[in-house]
Design a protein around this motif. Structure first.
Motif, PDB file in Angstrom:
ATOM      1  N   LEU A 165    -100.395 -39.264 -84.754  1.00  0.00           N
ATOM      2  CA  LEU A 165    -100.879 -40.308 -85.481  1.00  0.00           C
ATOM      3  C   LEU A 165    -101.111 -41.780 -85.012  1.00  0.00           C
ATOM      4  N   LEU A 166     -99.960 -42.214 -84.215  1.00  0.00           N
ATOM      5  CA  LEU A 166     -99.999 -43.486 -83.740  1.00  0.00           C
ATOM      6  C   LEU A 166    -101.000 -43.560 -82.729  1.00  0.00           C
ATOM      7  N   TYR A 217    -103.624 -44.514 -86.567  1.00  0.00           N
ATOM      8  CA  TYR A 217    -102.947 -44.268 -87.930  1.00  0.00           C
ATOM      9  C   TYR A 217    -101.543 -45.076 -88.015  1.00  0.00           C
ATOM     10  N   ILE A 218    -101.264 -45.732 -89.122  1.00  0.00           N
ATOM     11  CA  ILE A 218     -99.788 -46.103 -89.391  1.00  0.00           C
ATOM     12  C   ILE A 218     -99.145 -45.232 -90.585  1.00  0.00           C
ATOM     13  N   SER A 220     -99.916 -52.442 -96.425  1.00  0.00           N
ATOM     14  CA  SER A 220     -99.816 -52.285 -95.139  1.00  0.00           C
ATOM     15  C   SER A 220     -98.547 -52.898 -94.535  1.00  0.00           C
ATOM     16  N   PRO A 221     -97.850 -53.991 -95.120  1.00  0.00           N
ATOM     17  CA  PRO A 221     -96.700 -54.498 -94.779  1.00  0.00           C
ATOM     18  C   PRO A 221     -95.753 -53.655 -94.895  1.00  0.00           C
ATOM     19  N   ASN A 222     -95.822 -52.856 -95.999  1.00  0.00           N
ATOM     20  CA  ASN A 222     -94.737 -51.756 -96.504  1.00  0.00           C
ATOM     21  C   ASN A 222     -94.829 -50.646 -95.446  1.00  0.00           C
ATOM     22  N   ALA A 223     -96.000 -50.326 -95.189  1.00  0.00           N
ATOM     23  CA  ALA A 223     -96.216 -49.070 -94.303  1.00  0.00           C
ATOM     24  C   ALA A 223     -95.615 -49.672 -92.896  1.00  0.00           C
ATOM     25  N   GLY A 282    -107.698 -48.181 -95.429  1.00  0.00           N
ATOM     26  CA  GLY A 282    -107.138 -48.581 -94.010  1.00  0.00           C
ATOM     27  C   GLY A 282    -106.585 -47.633 -93.453  1.00  0.00           C
ATOM     28  N   GLU A 283    -105.714 -47.714 -92.574  1.00  0.00           N
ATOM     29  CA  GLU A 283    -105.250 -46.405 -91.604  1.00  0.00           C
ATOM     30  C   GLU A 283    -103.981 -45.859 -91.942  1.00  0.00           C
ATOM     31  N   ARG A 284    -103.296 -46.143 -93.030  1.00  0.00           N
ATOM     32  CA  ARG A 284    -102.113 -45.707 -93.387  1.00  0.00           C
ATOM     33  C   ARG A 284    -102.261 -44.131 -93.766  1.00  0.00           C
ATOM     34  N   ILE A 285    -101.010 -43.447 -93.351  1.00  0.00           N
ATOM     35  CA  ILE A 285    -101.142 -41.816 -93.765  1.00  0.00           C
ATOM     36  C   ILE A 285     -99.554 -41.690 -94.427  1.00  0.00           C
TER      37      ILE A 285
END
Ligand code: SF4
Ligand code: SF4
Length: 475
Positions: free
Chosen positions: A379-380, A384-385, A416-419, A84-87
């Motif tokens: 990033l936003l 990206y998250i 994803s929820p934690n990010a 996904g899009e988390r960094i």
């Protein structure tokens, strides 16, 4: 048989070096590549399988434009589908620059009499951590020179100090370290300080080159370094990060060396490394190396994409040694962690430590000098998250990168929820009004995407609590 110096404990069963130079050289020399094979191998990776050395060599030897494009597209697809899009964001914190080694590519080498040697005092360390917390950091990598000053006890005390510094809503929730290889007892002491990842890079897996660039000091012992992660594992540190310094030798050799290292750890300990780092040589004061292996931007982007495909469930770290432009490019290929707002001068973060900053004590040059706030904003903007998630580490869920890759629904239910929750904390406590709007708009979109997931209602409740001032909520 490996040579272990007197002061180190020699295990009953000597650890066997696992790099076979002839094998790696023959893969590079003899492996032929064609587009059909490349496509099949990419598919194998997209089906969540680690690649063999031979398959990796086929990707490395693919030189036609069509194959290279397919490799880059494959890495992007893997990143999109799996991660996904988390960094994840972190910052390096240099603790001291004493060093007994002479690495020809590094400004901290023992023979460099131009630099002033310094280890942060306790109070200076606290100021640095407070300063990082004030910017919103939650995850640090502490970097130590390789010197007898930095004993396992010293490292453990430093880690404890960092964890103890809390101010306002700021706290460091995960401390990773980059420090010299230890014997098993030394690693046990470090383990007990509750580090996150223990990171050490082989620099080059090519032994002959290794001996050429590591002129003296403990680091000259190739096998001692190569088997460091084995001793860490034996001591109960199962969260390790490996890496190579690209530009010392043939980049294809280093990629195969890294893949071999992953295979070895998986085969012997049933757990691969948590992360792989792939810094590229940068100019350093008093650098003295053969420049013929310097890696071009094109080669660098290729090697990142190939590594992503070769070890699909290992986290990949890209640092601010690279320019913002290169970082933006390779983020798409599956890099999962970057640093933000980095300063690698001793005492470089805190205004109160300014008196330490007048002398150039950097180990190498940074090419991305954006602040954490700028990195997050950008990033936003790119969708990206930014994430400061440390949930698995804190809940004792080990092997997290493997889980996020292989456990169905893990990313949607947890990552994803934690990010989103850690991003919301950042937006509440540290962001400019513009970044806050951008961030909450993105969170809104991501919640829509997660809407089929059962956690969404709980996530919204937790988000409300964050807005009301609660911190450190996670799944
Ligand atoms: Fe010392 Fe590490 Fe620099 Fe080598 S790379 S000189 S071990 S600080
Ligand atoms: Fe990493 Fe675990 Fe957080 Fe996912 S939930 S981002 S695996 S720490």
């Amino acid at each position: 048989m490996i040579y272990y110096p007197q002061k180190y404990i020699i295990p009953d069963e000597p650890m066997v070096p696992f790099i076979d130079n002839d094998e790696i050289q023959s893969f590079i020399r003899d492996t032929k590549s064609n587009f059909e094979q490349v496509k099949e191998i990419i598919q194998k990776s997209l089906d969540k399988n680690r690649l063999s050395l031979q398959e990796t060599a086929i990707l490395l030897n693919a030189n036609d434009a069509e194959s290279i494009e397919a490799i880059k597209e494959g890495a992007k697809e893997l990143k999109r589908k799996v991660y996904g899009e988390r960094i994840v964001l972190f910052a390096p914190l240099y603790i001291g620059n004493y060093c007994s080694n002479n690495c020809s590519y590094c400004g901290f080498k023992h023979s460099n009499k131009e630099i002033i040697r310094k280890t942060l005092l306790q109070q200076e360390l606290v100021k640095e951590v407070q300063s990082l917390e004030k910017n919103g950091h939650k995850r640090l990598v502490l970097a130590f020179g390789e010197h007898q000053h930095y004993t396992p006890e010293f490292i453990a005390n430093t880690v404890n100090t960092v964890y103890s510094v809390k101010q306002d809503n700021g706290e460091i929730r995960r401390v990773n370290i980059n420090a010299a290889p230890q014997d098993i007892d030394g690693f046990r002491i470090i383990r007990d300080s509750k580090i996150g990842t223990y990171q050490i890079f082989q620099e080059t897996y090519h032994e002959e080159t290794y001996k050429k660039v590591h002129l003296s000091g403990m680091k000259r012992n190739y096998e001692w370094r190569l088997t460091a992660m084995d001793r860490a594992q034996e001591a109960g540190i199962d969260d390790v990060g490996i890496g190579a310094l690209f530009g010392l030798y043939d980049w294809k050799y280093e990629v195969l060396g890294l893949v071999r290292h992953v295979n070895h750890l998986e085969a012997v300990y049933n757990v691969g490394p948590h992360t792989i780092s792939f810094p590229r040589i940068q100019l350093a004061s008093e650098m003295d190396i053969d420049l013929s292996y310097i890696v071009s931007d094109d080669e660098f982007t290729r090697l990142v994409a190939i590594l992503r495909l070769a070890v699909p469930y290992t986290g990949m770290i890209l640092t601010a040694r690279e320019s913002a432009e290169i970082r933006d490019q390779v983020l798409q290929f599956g890099v999962s962690q970057i640093d933000g707002g980095s300063n690698i001068e001793l005492g470089g973060y805190s205004e109160e430590n300014k008196h330490l900053q007048n002398i150039n004590r950097e180990q190498f040059t940074l090419n991305d000098n954006r602040s954490l706030a700028e990195v997050i904003h950008e990033l936003l903007e790119h969708g990206y998250i930014p994430s400061f998630c440390t949930a698995c580490y804190r809940m004792g869920r080990t092997g997290e990168h493997f889980m996020e890759f292989s456990v169905p629904g893990f990313i949607k239910k947890l990552c994803s929820p934690n990010a989103i929750l850690t991003l919301a904390e950042y937006l509440e406590d540290y962001a400019s009004p513009e970044t806050k709007i951008l961030g909450y708009n993105l969170i809104e979109d991501k919640i829509q995407e997660l809407a089929v997931d059962t956690n969404v209602r709980t996530l919204k409740d937790k988000l409300d609590l964050v807005k009301q001032g609660r911190r450190d909520l996670y799944f």
